[in-house]
Motif scaffolding. Structure first.
Motif, mmCIF file in Angstrom:
data_model
loop_
_atom_site.group_PDB
_atom_site.id
_atom_site.type_symbol
_atom_site.label_atom_id
_atom_site.label_comp_id
_atom_site.label_asym_id
_atom_site.label_seq_id
_atom_site.Cartn_x
_atom_site.Cartn_y
_atom_site.Cartn_z
ATOM 1 N N THR A 1 0.800 -1.220 0.000
ATOM 2 C CA THR A 1 0.000 0.000 0.000
ATOM 3 C C THR A 1 0.829 1.264 0.000
ATOM 4 O OG1 THR A 1 -0.142 -0.032 2.397
ATOM 5 C CG2 THR A 1 -1.898 -1.148 1.196
ATOM 6 N N GLY A 2 2.148 1.160 0.002
ATOM 7 C CA GLY A 2 2.982 2.343 0.039
ATOM 8 C C GLY A 2 4.312 2.100 -0.642
ATOM 9 N N ARG A 3 5.031 3.172 -0.858
ATOM 10 C CA ARG A 3 6.307 3.098 -1.555
ATOM 11 C C ARG A 3 7.429 2.560 -0.675
ATOM 12 N NH1 ARG A 3 9.401 8.039 -4.688
ATOM 13 N NH2 ARG A 3 11.398 6.966 -4.863
ATOM 14 N N TYR A 4 7.383 2.845 0.621
ATOM 15 C CA TYR A 4 8.486 2.509 1.517
ATOM 16 C C TYR A 4 8.115 1.330 2.402
ATOM 17 C CZ TYR A 4 9.946 6.976 -0.220
ATOM 18 O OH TYR A 4 10.293 7.993 -1.066
ATOM 19 N N ARG A 5 8.993 0.324 2.407
ATOM 20 C CA ARG A 5 8.711 -0.898 3.163
ATOM 21 C C ARG A 5 9.754 -1.064 4.262
ATOM 22 N NH1 ARG A 5 10.634 -6.471 1.785
ATOM 23 N NH2 ARG A 5 11.553 -5.301 0.093
ATOM 24 N N TRP B 1 4.222 -1.090 4.978
ATOM 25 C CA TRP B 1 4.456 -0.155 3.888
ATOM 26 C C TRP B 1 3.856 1.197 4.223
ATOM 27 C CZ3 TRP B 1 3.353 -5.255 3.152
ATOM 28 C CH2 TRP B 1 4.201 -5.985 2.307
ATOM 29 N N TRP B 2 4.573 2.252 3.847
ATOM 30 C CA TRP B 2 4.095 3.621 4.037
ATOM 31 C C TRP B 2 4.390 4.432 2.795
ATOM 32 C CZ3 TRP B 2 6.313 0.462 7.544
ATOM 33 C CH2 TRP B 2 5.555 0.176 8.671
ATOM 34 N N GLN B 3 3.521 5.353 2.486
ATOM 35 C CA GLN B 3 3.698 6.203 1.314
ATOM 36 C C GLN B 3 4.697 7.318 1.594
ATOM 37 O OE1 GLN B 3 2.469 5.249 -1.566
ATOM 38 N NE2 GLN B 3 3.590 6.899 -2.532
ATOM 39 N N ASP B 4 4.745 7.779 2.817
ATOM 40 C CA ASP B 4 5.612 8.895 3.203
ATOM 41 C C ASP B 4 6.928 8.366 3.787
ATOM 42 O OD1 ASP B 4 6.606 10.910 5.342
ATOM 43 O OD2 ASP B 4 5.223 12.086 4.098
ATOM 44 N N ASP C 1 13.080 1.334 -0.497
ATOM 45 C CA ASP C 1 12.257 2.120 -1.417
ATOM 46 C C ASP C 1 11.770 1.141 -2.479
ATOM 47 O OD1 ASP C 1 11.287 3.650 -3.565
ATOM 48 O OD2 ASP C 1 12.700 5.278 -3.171
ATOM 49 N N GLU C 2 10.509 0.784 -2.437
ATOM 50 C CA GLU C 2 9.957 -0.208 -3.352
ATOM 51 C C GLU C 2 9.960 0.276 -4.802
ATOM 52 O OE1 GLU C 2 8.295 -3.542 -2.406
ATOM 53 O OE2 GLU C 2 10.004 -3.009 -1.155
ATOM 54 N N GLU C 3 9.929 1.584 -5.015
ATOM 55 C CA GLU C 3 9.910 2.122 -6.376
ATOM 56 C C GLU C 3 11.252 1.949 -7.071
ATOM 57 O OE1 GLU C 3 9.402 6.521 -7.980
ATOM 58 O OE2 GLU C 3 7.530 5.708 -7.158
ATOM 59 N N THR C 4 12.339 2.166 -6.329
ATOM 60 C CA THR C 4 13.681 2.064 -6.917
ATOM 61 C C THR C 4 14.372 0.751 -6.581
ATOM 62 O OG1 THR C 4 14.804 3.054 -5.014
ATOM 63 C CG2 THR C 4 13.971 4.571 -6.716
ATOM 64 N N GLY C 5 13.886 0.055 -5.556
ATOM 65 C CA GLY C 5 14.519 -1.174 -5.108
ATOM 66 C C GLY C 5 15.714 -0.935 -4.194
ATOM 67 N N ALA C 6 15.983 0.317 -3.865
ATOM 68 C CA ALA C 6 17.150 0.664 -3.048
ATOM 69 C C ALA C 6 16.884 0.419 -1.568
ATOM 70 C CB ALA C 6 17.519 2.129 -3.254
ATOM 71 N N THR C 7 17.909 -0.091 -0.877
ATOM 72 C CA THR C 7 17.876 -0.167 0.577
ATOM 73 C C THR C 7 18.290 1.199 1.095
ATOM 74 O OG1 THR C 7 18.405 -2.518 0.600
ATOM 75 C CG2 THR C 7 18.907 -1.269 2.604
ATOM 76 N N LEU C 8 17.391 1.865 1.811
ATOM 77 C CA LEU C 8 17.669 3.207 2.320
ATOM 78 C C LEU C 8 18.480 3.171 3.607
ATOM 79 C CD1 LEU C 8 14.225 4.863 1.579
ATOM 80 C CD2 LEU C 8 16.290 4.830 0.158
ATOM 81 N N THR C 9 18.179 2.214 4.443
ATOM 82 C CA THR C 9 18.945 2.025 5.680
ATOM 83 C C THR C 9 18.652 0.629 6.201
ATOM 84 O OG1 THR C 9 19.554 3.036 7.795
ATOM 85 C CG2 THR C 9 17.205 3.005 7.263
ATOM 86 N N GLN C 10 19.544 0.155 7.042
ATOM 87 C CA GLN C 10 19.357 -1.165 7.636
ATOM 88 C C GLN C 10 20.018 -1.197 9.001
ATOM 89 O OE1 GLN C 10 21.096 -3.980 4.977
ATOM 90 N NE2 GLN C 10 22.954 -2.817 4.728
ATOM 91 N N TRP C 11 19.508 -2.079 9.851
ATOM 92 C CA TRP C 11 20.081 -2.233 11.173
ATOM 93 C C TRP C 11 20.281 -3.716 11.430
ATOM 94 C CZ3 TRP C 11 19.786 -4.850 15.548
ATOM 95 C CH2 TRP C 11 20.532 -4.370 16.633
#
Length: 81
Positions: free
Chosen positions: A2-6, A20-23, A50-60
């Motif tokens: 339901t959103g771009r960011y997972r 998932w969140w859109q913001d 970022d589900e749109e680009t497939g990029a991992t934005l951050t991880q822990w």
């Protein structure tokens, strides 16, 4: 989805939670919250993607910390055997 960011939480390689969140700012707050909530579990892995680009934005933990922790744990197990 339901959103771009997972945000995904995995424990010992098994997916436990995801959302998932859109913001992006909302997803980052959720990521931070889940790190605080689940990051103390052994072998926890939390990833913001970022589900749109497939990029991992951050991880822990970060990739280097994760690798070192597993290498150390494997060495300790080998010594105990």
């Amino acid at each position: 989805m339901t959103g771009r960011y997972r945000v995904t939480v995995a424990i010992e390689g098994q997916q436990m939670l995801r959302g998932w969140w859109q913001d992006e700012s909302v997803a980052r707050r959720k990521f931070t919250g889940w790190v605080g909530e689940h990051g103390v579990r052994p072998h926890a892995r939390i990833i913001l993607t970022d589900e749109e680009t497939g990029a991992t934005l951050t991880q822990w933990p970060d990739t280097e910390s994760y690798r070192l922790a597993h290498t150390t744990a494997q060495a300790e197990q080998a010594q105990a055997s």
